[in-house]
Design a protein around this motif. Sequence first.
Motif, PDB file in Angstrom:
ATOM      1  N   VAL A 151       0.480 -11.307  -8.786  1.00  0.00           N
ATOM      2  CA  VAL A 151       0.598 -10.593  -7.518  1.00  0.00           C
ATOM      3  C   VAL A 151       0.130  -9.156  -7.690  1.00  0.00           C
ATOM      4  CG1 VAL A 151       3.012  -9.990  -7.998  1.00  0.00           C
ATOM      5  CG2 VAL A 151       2.184  -9.961  -5.642  1.00  0.00           C
ATOM      6  N   ILE A 152      -0.536  -8.647  -6.672  1.00  0.00           N
ATOM      7  CA  ILE A 152      -0.943  -7.241  -6.650  1.00  0.00           C
ATOM      8  C   ILE A 152       0.005  -6.512  -5.712  1.00  0.00           C
ATOM      9  CG2 ILE A 152      -2.768  -5.606  -6.082  1.00  0.00           C
ATOM     10  CD1 ILE A 152      -4.790  -7.790  -6.707  1.00  0.00           C
ATOM     11  N   ILE A 153       0.731  -5.547  -6.263  1.00  0.00           N
ATOM     12  CA  ILE A 153       1.725  -4.802  -5.492  1.00  0.00           C
ATOM     13  C   ILE A 153       1.261  -3.358  -5.352  1.00  0.00           C
ATOM     14  CG2 ILE A 153       4.106  -3.976  -5.436  1.00  0.00           C
ATOM     15  CD1 ILE A 153       4.899  -6.456  -7.022  1.00  0.00           C
ATOM     16  N   THR A 154       1.252  -2.877  -4.131  1.00  0.00           N
ATOM     17  CA  THR A 154       0.879  -1.489  -3.866  1.00  0.00           C
ATOM     18  C   THR A 154       2.136  -0.693  -3.547  1.00  0.00           C
ATOM     19  OG1 THR A 154      -1.251  -2.201  -2.967  1.00  0.00           O
ATOM     20  CG2 THR A 154      -0.536   0.040  -2.459  1.00  0.00           C
ATOM     21  N   PRO A 155       2.537   0.255  -4.419  1.00  0.00           N
ATOM     22  CA  PRO A 155       3.743   1.048  -4.162  1.00  0.00           C
ATOM     23  C   PRO A 155       3.638   1.834  -2.863  1.00  0.00           C
ATOM     24  CG  PRO A 155       3.023   1.296  -6.439  1.00  0.00           C
ATOM     25  CD  PRO A 155       1.922   0.593  -5.712  1.00  0.00           C
ATOM     26  N   SER A 156       4.779   2.170  -2.301  1.00  0.00           N
ATOM     27  CA  SER A 156       4.825   2.917  -1.045  1.00  0.00           C
ATOM     28  C   SER A 156       4.062   4.230  -1.175  1.00  0.00           C
ATOM     29  CB  SER A 156       6.279   3.207  -0.661  1.00  0.00           C
ATOM     30  OG  SER A 156       6.992   2.004  -0.470  1.00  0.00           O
ATOM     31  N   GLY A 157       3.243   4.532  -0.172  1.00  0.00           N
ATOM     32  CA  GLY A 157       2.524   5.794  -0.137  1.00  0.00           C
ATOM     33  C   GLY A 157       1.284   5.840  -0.999  1.00  0.00           C
ATOM     34  N   GLU A 158       0.888   4.713  -1.616  1.00  0.00           N
ATOM     35  CA  GLU A 158      -0.290   4.702  -2.471  1.00  0.00           C
ATOM     36  C   GLU A 158      -1.303   3.696  -1.945  1.00  0.00           C
ATOM     37  OE1 GLU A 158       0.199   4.633  -6.608  1.00  0.00           O
ATOM     38  OE2 GLU A 158       1.837   6.075  -6.638  1.00  0.00           O
ATOM     39  N   THR A 159      -2.545   3.819  -2.440  1.00  0.00           N
ATOM     40  CA  THR A 159      -3.606   2.908  -2.015  1.00  0.00           C
ATOM     41  C   THR A 159      -4.019   1.945  -3.110  1.00  0.00           C
ATOM     42  OG1 THR A 159      -5.297   4.526  -2.660  1.00  0.00           O
ATOM     43  CG2 THR A 159      -4.523   4.593  -0.380  1.00  0.00           C
ATOM     44  N   ALA A 185       9.634  -4.653   0.660  1.00  0.00           N
ATOM     45  CA  ALA A 185       8.521  -4.810   1.602  1.00  0.00           C
ATOM     46  C   ALA A 185       7.186  -4.795   0.863  1.00  0.00           C
ATOM     47  CB  ALA A 185       8.557  -3.695   2.650  1.00  0.00           C
ATOM     48  N   ASN A 186       7.046  -3.905  -0.142  1.00  0.00           N
ATOM     49  CA  ASN A 186       5.816  -3.865  -0.934  1.00  0.00           C
ATOM     50  C   ASN A 186       5.561  -5.208  -1.606  1.00  0.00           C
ATOM     51  OD1 ASN A 186       6.689  -0.542  -2.147  1.00  0.00           O
ATOM     52  ND2 ASN A 186       5.533  -1.105  -0.313  1.00  0.00           N
ATOM     53  N   ILE A 187       6.629  -5.786  -2.177  1.00  0.00           N
ATOM     54  CA  ILE A 187       6.489  -7.055  -2.886  1.00  0.00           C
ATOM     55  C   ILE A 187       6.172  -8.189  -1.914  1.00  0.00           C
ATOM     56  CG2 ILE A 187       7.696  -8.754  -4.304  1.00  0.00           C
ATOM     57  CD1 ILE A 187       9.204  -6.466  -5.604  1.00  0.00           C
ATOM     58  N   SER A 188       6.866  -8.217  -0.781  1.00  0.00           N
ATOM     59  CA  SER A 188       6.611  -9.263   0.213  1.00  0.00           C
ATOM     60  C   SER A 188       5.173  -9.207   0.713  1.00  0.00           C
ATOM     61  CB  SER A 188       7.581  -9.119   1.386  1.00  0.00           C
ATOM     62  OG  SER A 188       8.909  -9.363   0.977  1.00  0.00           O
ATOM     63  N   GLU A 189       4.684  -7.989   0.958  1.00  0.00           N
ATOM     64  CA  GLU A 189       3.303  -7.835   1.420  1.00  0.00           C
ATOM     65  C   GLU A 189       2.321  -8.308   0.352  1.00  0.00           C
ATOM     66  OE1 GLU A 189       3.084  -3.722   2.354  1.00  0.00           O
ATOM     67  OE2 GLU A 189       4.331  -3.884   4.154  1.00  0.00           O
ATOM     68  N   GLY A 190       2.612  -7.946  -0.911  1.00  0.00           N
ATOM     69  CA  GLY A 190       1.739  -8.367  -1.999  1.00  0.00           C
ATOM     70  C   GLY A 190       1.712  -9.871  -2.175  1.00  0.00           C
ATOM     71  N   LEU A 191       2.885 -10.498  -2.089  1.00  0.00           N
ATOM     72  CA  LEU A 191       2.962 -11.952  -2.231  1.00  0.00           C
ATOM     73  C   LEU A 191       2.228 -12.657  -1.095  1.00  0.00           C
ATOM     74  CD1 LEU A 191       6.693 -12.331  -3.314  1.00  0.00           C
ATOM     75  CD2 LEU A 191       4.694 -12.842  -4.725  1.00  0.00           C
ATOM     76  N   ALA A 192       2.407 -12.151   0.125  1.00  0.00           N
ATOM     77  CA  ALA A 192       1.753 -12.773   1.276  1.00  0.00           C
ATOM     78  C   ALA A 192       0.238 -12.660   1.167  1.00  0.00           C
ATOM     79  CB  ALA A 192       2.250 -12.122   2.571  1.00  0.00           C
ATOM     80  N   PHE A 193      -0.229 -11.481   0.763  1.00  0.00           N
ATOM     81  CA  PHE A 193      -1.674 -11.277   0.643  1.00  0.00           C
ATOM     82  C   PHE A 193      -2.262 -12.158  -0.458  1.00  0.00           C
ATOM     83  CE2 PHE A 193      -5.456  -9.067  -0.930  1.00  0.00           C
ATOM     84  CZ  PHE A 193      -6.167  -8.912   0.253  1.00  0.00           C
ATOM     85  N   CYS A 194      -1.563 -12.229  -1.598  1.00  0.00           N
ATOM     86  CA  CYS A 194      -2.080 -13.009  -2.725  1.00  0.00           C
ATOM     87  C   CYS A 194      -1.907 -14.511  -2.522  1.00  0.00           C
ATOM     88  CB  CYS A 194      -1.414 -12.558  -4.027  1.00  0.00           C
ATOM     89  SG  CYS A 194      -1.923 -10.896  -4.533  1.00  0.00           S
TER      90      CYS A 194
END
Length: 490
Positions: free
Chosen positions: A117-125, A84-93
């Motif tokens: 791609v910028i990936i934000t790990p779970s629980g981090e900003t 999910a983190n990777i999918s969110e990062g890919l979609a945003f980028c």
Amino acid sequence: MTAAIIKRCSKEEIESKSEMKNGDKGRSKSLKAASLAAALAVTAIIFSVSSGAAFADTVSSADGENTYTDTQVQQSNTPQITEANISEGLAFCQEYPVKLSLDGTEIQTSEKDVPPVIITPSGETAGRTLIPARALFEAMGAEVKWIDETQSVEITRNDFKVTLIIGSQTAIVNTEVKMLDVPALIIDHDNDYYGSTMIPVRFVAEALGCDVKWENDTRTVVVLSPENPNNPNNQSSEGTSEQNPSRGDTGNREDNSANGTITENDTIIIEGYEFPVYDMNSLPQPTENAKTKLVAIDIGHGGQDAGATGHKGQADAIDEKDLTLAAGLAARDFLKSAGIQVYMVRETDYYIEVKEHAYMANDAGADLFVSLHINSSDYETPNGTETHYNTKTDAGGRSEKELYGIASADVAQEIQKEMIKALGTYDRGTKNSPEYAVLNKTVMPAVLIEAAFLSNESNFSMMKTEEFTERYGFACAKAIINALNEAFPD
């Protein structure tokens, strides 16, 4: 958009799949991420990037003569990256693409590759930028090799070799084992069962001697090669005023002479370290409007969180939290003596969760937030001073200047200028860094100072002196008053 994380496979998975073709240069079929030999040689415990449990990871690398093996036990509080983190990062980028620049030239990635791609790990900003392994480093003359047997990427340039194993947070730089913030991954972004080898750009680039910056306005990862004259890692924080213009005369020599020995280069030796001559006898007079503003001084780290440590394990070790506390208290006293209202996020050595630093300043109604820190690197070369800020707008599009009457970028410039005068360190400039929690969780204009590098021997020698924290605090206070006076004249 969905993304598949291609991971190291178990023996059973590998035996049930056909072998990956040699020469594929880091692009592999999903669930064909290792040969049977790799599964047996690298580790008996398989690491999944979406796992939240503790795991053991054994990493081996051979240079032809020696084999280096390191076993690390990773706990569940390390950054966890999920699909999910990777999918969110890919979609945003995809909507807001990330660019790559090397020495001023934009680097184009292959159409077949996953884009940066910028990936934000779970629980981090804070996000981490991963890029295709070959795009940047081959452009700077490095050799990039995919080692199928160990599922690893080797990047070699001149005398430096960086080895990253897919899914592992352990890397090898030459013969030294380093911990990665996030592992290298193979990501299939379009579900075609082929993936791109994606690596953390900052770690690898800095290991090769590059300087890495993020330009938020253009969403560009800016990389300066080791040979670039503007690369601060080429600069030494030692030398005379001729070698480093920031070591010029910035104050009254007579006012400093009682504390040390003036040299022929208009520097002064204090506690064995060569500082620039700098007048600390008087602060600017604040305007009456400046005196109505509340300044939050945030002292980085504290308590169980030591921050960076210089000479760790040695008798003369220094913790970041102790330096920032001394400098922050000095800044408080200087500001109050001039009539500036000050709110202290902490004044003693205790731990506050990172986001709470920002929330406490918000609750206090501060008009400006200044966070004091000390820098560090995995390498000894980086040195100097840098100041970070975060240009903010509210939901209605109003700027910091419109909302608070002062802009964080202007404050950062003033602080950076004064810190260089006071310390004589290399000027690494100001940086727009919205990824820092204390800068993006505060509602008011906010800046974060990284005064020097505990990992650099010359900077460390400076920070061993009591003079350092006094100058840090004074320069911070003087710059804040100057910035307030400029923004709020009578």
